[in-house]
Motif scaffolding. Structure first.
Motif, mmCIF file in Angstrom:
data_model
loop_
_atom_site.group_PDB
_atom_site.id
_atom_site.type_symbol
_atom_site.label_atom_id
_atom_site.label_comp_id
_atom_site.label_asym_id
_atom_site.label_seq_id
_atom_site.Cartn_x
_atom_site.Cartn_y
_atom_site.Cartn_z
ATOM 1 N N GLN A 48 78.517 33.150 -29.803
ATOM 2 C CA GLN A 48 79.516 34.011 -29.172
ATOM 3 C C GLN A 48 79.193 34.284 -27.708
ATOM 4 O OE1 GLN A 48 80.192 37.567 -31.480
ATOM 5 N NE2 GLN A 48 80.412 36.432 -33.408
ATOM 6 N N GLN A 49 78.131 33.671 -27.208
ATOM 7 C CA GLN A 49 77.755 33.810 -25.806
ATOM 8 C C GLN A 49 78.129 32.540 -25.047
ATOM 9 O OE1 GLN A 49 73.819 35.764 -25.186
ATOM 10 N NE2 GLN A 49 73.639 35.694 -27.423
ATOM 11 N N THR A 50 78.115 32.618 -23.734
ATOM 12 C CA THR A 50 78.518 31.474 -22.913
ATOM 13 C C THR A 50 77.367 31.007 -22.026
ATOM 14 O OG1 THR A 50 79.357 32.924 -21.158
ATOM 15 C CG2 THR A 50 80.924 32.207 -22.848
ATOM 16 N N ALA A 51 77.421 29.735 -21.692
ATOM 17 C CA ALA A 51 76.504 29.130 -20.719
ATOM 18 C C ALA A 51 77.366 28.439 -19.672
ATOM 19 C CB ALA A 51 75.578 28.141 -21.409
ATOM 20 N N THR A 52 77.370 28.984 -18.454
ATOM 21 C CA THR A 52 78.210 28.456 -17.385
ATOM 22 C C THR A 52 77.389 27.526 -16.508
ATOM 23 O OG1 THR A 52 79.517 30.495 -17.386
ATOM 24 C CG2 THR A 52 79.724 29.050 -15.468
ATOM 25 N N LEU A 53 77.871 26.291 -16.364
ATOM 26 C CA LEU A 53 77.095 25.281 -15.648
ATOM 27 C C LEU A 53 77.283 25.325 -14.137
ATOM 28 C CD1 LEU A 53 77.046 24.300 -18.625
ATOM 29 C CD2 LEU A 53 77.137 21.970 -17.748
ATOM 30 N N ASN A 54 78.448 25.633 -13.671
ATOM 31 C CA ASN A 54 78.716 25.681 -12.223
ATOM 32 C C ASN A 54 79.381 27.015 -11.891
ATOM 33 O OD1 ASN A 54 78.109 22.770 -11.194
ATOM 34 N ND2 ASN A 54 79.311 22.469 -13.056
ATOM 35 N N PRO A 55 78.610 28.094 -11.853
ATOM 36 C CA PRO A 55 79.208 29.417 -11.675
ATOM 37 C C PRO A 55 79.644 29.687 -10.242
ATOM 38 C CG PRO A 55 76.822 29.587 -11.698
ATOM 39 C CD PRO A 55 77.150 28.146 -11.999
ATOM 40 N N THR A 56 80.595 30.582 -10.102
ATOM 41 C CA THR A 56 80.956 31.102 -8.789
ATOM 42 C C THR A 56 79.822 31.988 -8.277
ATOM 43 O OG1 THR A 56 83.329 31.031 -9.257
ATOM 44 C CG2 THR A 56 82.596 32.575 -7.555
ATOM 45 N N VAL A 57 79.490 31.848 -7.017
ATOM 46 C CA VAL A 57 78.383 32.604 -6.433
ATOM 47 C C VAL A 57 78.888 33.808 -5.651
ATOM 48 C CG1 VAL A 57 76.352 32.468 -4.927
ATOM 49 C CG2 VAL A 57 77.017 30.497 -6.308
ATOM 50 N N SER A 58 80.078 33.674 -5.056
ATOM 51 C CA SER A 58 80.641 34.756 -4.260
ATOM 52 C C SER A 58 82.148 34.824 -4.477
ATOM 53 C CB SER A 58 80.350 34.536 -2.772
ATOM 54 O OG SER A 58 81.068 35.458 -1.968
ATOM 55 N N PRO A 59 82.740 36.028 -4.487
ATOM 56 C CA PRO A 59 84.195 36.141 -4.608
ATOM 57 C C PRO A 59 84.932 35.716 -3.339
ATOM 58 C CG PRO A 59 83.204 38.300 -4.310
ATOM 59 C CD PRO A 59 82.076 37.339 -4.472
ATOM 60 N N ARG A 60 84.195 35.555 -2.245
ATOM 61 C CA ARG A 60 84.794 35.116 -0.975
ATOM 62 C C ARG A 60 84.809 33.593 -0.946
ATOM 63 N NH1 ARG A 60 80.968 38.336 3.042
ATOM 64 N NH2 ARG A 60 82.164 37.170 4.616
ATOM 65 N N PRO A 61 85.999 32.978 -0.909
ATOM 66 C CA PRO A 61 86.116 31.523 -1.128
ATOM 67 C C PRO A 61 85.208 30.663 -0.253
ATOM 68 C CG PRO A 61 88.276 32.535 -1.126
ATOM 69 C CD PRO A 61 87.309 33.603 -0.718
ATOM 70 N N TYR A 62 85.214 30.893 1.060
ATOM 71 C CA TYR A 62 84.451 29.997 1.927
ATOM 72 C C TYR A 62 82.957 30.320 1.917
ATOM 73 C CZ TYR A 62 88.780 27.922 3.392
ATOM 74 O OH TYR A 62 89.976 27.238 3.385
ATOM 75 N N LEU A 63 82.612 31.553 1.592
ATOM 76 C CA LEU A 63 81.203 31.862 1.392
ATOM 77 C C LEU A 63 80.702 31.198 0.112
ATOM 78 C CD1 LEU A 63 78.689 33.346 2.332
ATOM 79 C CD2 LEU A 63 79.495 35.383 1.097
ATOM 80 N N ASP A 64 81.549 31.219 -0.909
ATOM 81 C CA ASP A 64 81.204 30.535 -2.155
ATOM 82 C C ASP A 64 81.023 29.030 -1.904
ATOM 83 O OD1 ASP A 64 80.659 30.166 -4.827
ATOM 84 O OD2 ASP A 64 82.748 30.204 -5.453
ATOM 85 N N LEU A 65 81.933 28.443 -1.138
ATOM 86 C CA LEU A 65 81.827 27.019 -0.794
ATOM 87 C C LEU A 65 80.513 26.740 -0.070
ATOM 88 C CD1 LEU A 65 82.908 24.146 -0.448
ATOM 89 C CD2 LEU A 65 84.160 24.953 1.582
ATOM 90 N N THR A 66 80.150 27.601 0.854
ATOM 91 C CA THR A 66 78.899 27.427 1.593
ATOM 92 C C THR A 66 77.699 27.452 0.651
ATOM 93 O OG1 THR A 66 79.870 28.484 3.545
ATOM 94 C CG2 THR A 66 77.465 28.336 3.452
ATOM 95 N N TYR A 67 77.682 28.428 -0.254
ATOM 96 C CA TYR A 67 76.582 28.510 -1.221
ATOM 97 C C TYR A 67 76.530 27.264 -2.117
ATOM 98 C CZ TYR A 67 75.341 33.424 -0.355
ATOM 99 O OH TYR A 67 74.887 34.605 0.195
ATOM 100 N N GLN A 68 77.691 26.803 -2.552
ATOM 101 C CA GLN A 68 77.734 25.640 -3.434
ATOM 102 C C GLN A 68 77.158 24.405 -2.741
ATOM 103 O OE1 GLN A 68 78.586 25.862 -6.607
ATOM 104 N NE2 GLN A 68 79.473 27.905 -6.586
ATOM 105 N N VAL A 69 77.581 24.159 -1.510
ATOM 106 C CA VAL A 69 77.121 22.984 -0.771
ATOM 107 C C VAL A 69 75.627 23.081 -0.468
ATOM 108 C CG1 VAL A 69 77.349 21.698 1.390
ATOM 109 C CG2 VAL A 69 79.398 22.509 0.195
ATOM 110 N N LEU A 70 75.176 24.260 -0.067
ATOM 111 C CA LEU A 70 73.745 24.433 0.208
ATOM 112 C C LEU A 70 72.918 24.235 -1.061
ATOM 113 C CD1 LEU A 70 73.711 27.510 2.628
ATOM 114 C CD2 LEU A 70 73.217 25.120 3.189
#
Length: 258
Positions: A48-70
């Motif tokens: 009943q629990q989840t394992a997320t493989l590619n989670p969102t890091v920030s609610p701010r879209p381009y900050l999240d993109l920056t974190y993902q790429v880094l």
């Protein structure tokens, strides 16, 4: 090689292997064990629990993109490290380990075949493990549907495949052989390591990835080429990540225990 030379080789390479793994997938394995322990000791069942493989890091879209790429960029640094270490010892990653583009048709064909061999039974194993309560519900992508989500997921899939196949197969198996380990234990070490850093998903993920590790290790021993493994792993992850991002929720209900 004399016994003294073998012992000297072990003393040289075993500390290096430990350091490399603690900087990369060995570190991931430790965190995966802690994550699984946390899930098993939580108030609700593992299924009943989840394992997320590619989670969102920030609610701010381009900050999240920056974190993902880094994150993708820095995750590949251990690959550069192991290639440097192997080249230092006159091992050519291209010629000796098959990390090159000399045989694109061959590598693509074998990659597709391996992906099919592992992917279809793997889906059945995930479903069975979830129904038996041995796995968490897997969420391949936690990204919001931004324009950059699919390209980032493709890059993440490539990063996973390059990191895992170069380190766990090409580097680790080469160094263990140089250290004098038998073929059987080389395969076991590579397969168990691959399974261990997937433990955060549950026991089914450990078993499935360990089996995949055995198949990939045997393939590498036979062909001395890592590139088909990178192709196969990339196809599996791109299908899982991008498919989950784009397919309707009604198509993905089998991933849950409900």
């Amino acid at each position: 090689m004399t016994l003294e030379e073998q012992q000297a080789t072990r003393r040289t390479y075993l500390p290096e292997i430990v350091i490399v793994l603690l900087l990369s997938l060995g570190q991931s394995a430790i965190y995966a064990i802690v994550s699984l322990t946390a899930k098993l000791t939580a108030d609700k069942p593992l299924a009943q629990q989840t394992a997320t493989l590619n989670p969102t890091v920030s609610p701010r879209p381009y900050l999240d993109l920056t974190y993902q790429v880094l994150g993708i960029f820095f995750a590949l640094i251990p690959v550069v490290l192991v290639i440097y270490l192997l080249q230092r010892d006159n091992i050519r990653p291209g010629r000796d380990l098959g990390i090159d583009f000399r045989r694109p048709v061959h590598d693509l064909g074998w990659g597709v075949g391996l992906a099919a061999l592992i992917g279809i039974p793997g889906l059945l194993l995930v479903y069975t493990a979830l129904q038996l309560g041995l796995n968490a519900q897997i969420v391949p992508s936690g990204l919001q549907p931004y324009w950059w989500a699919v390209p980032v997921l493709v890059l993440a899939a490539l990063e996973n495949s390059i990191l895992e196949e170069v380190v766990v197969v090409g580097y680790l198996m080469t160094r263990l052989r140089q250290s004098g380990m038998t073929t059987f234990w080389i395969i076991v070490c590579s397969a168990v390591l691959r399974g261990s850093y997937h433990l955060y998903q549950g026991f089914g993920a450990f078993v499935g990835n360990a089996i995949m590790g055995v198949i990939f290790a045997l393939f590498f021993l036979k062909t001395k080429r890592v590139m088909p493994l990178i192709v196969a792993h990339s196809l599996l992850d791109i299908t899982a990540f991008v498919g989950y991002q784009l397919l309707p929720d009604s198509w993905l209900g089998w991933l849950t225990s409900e």
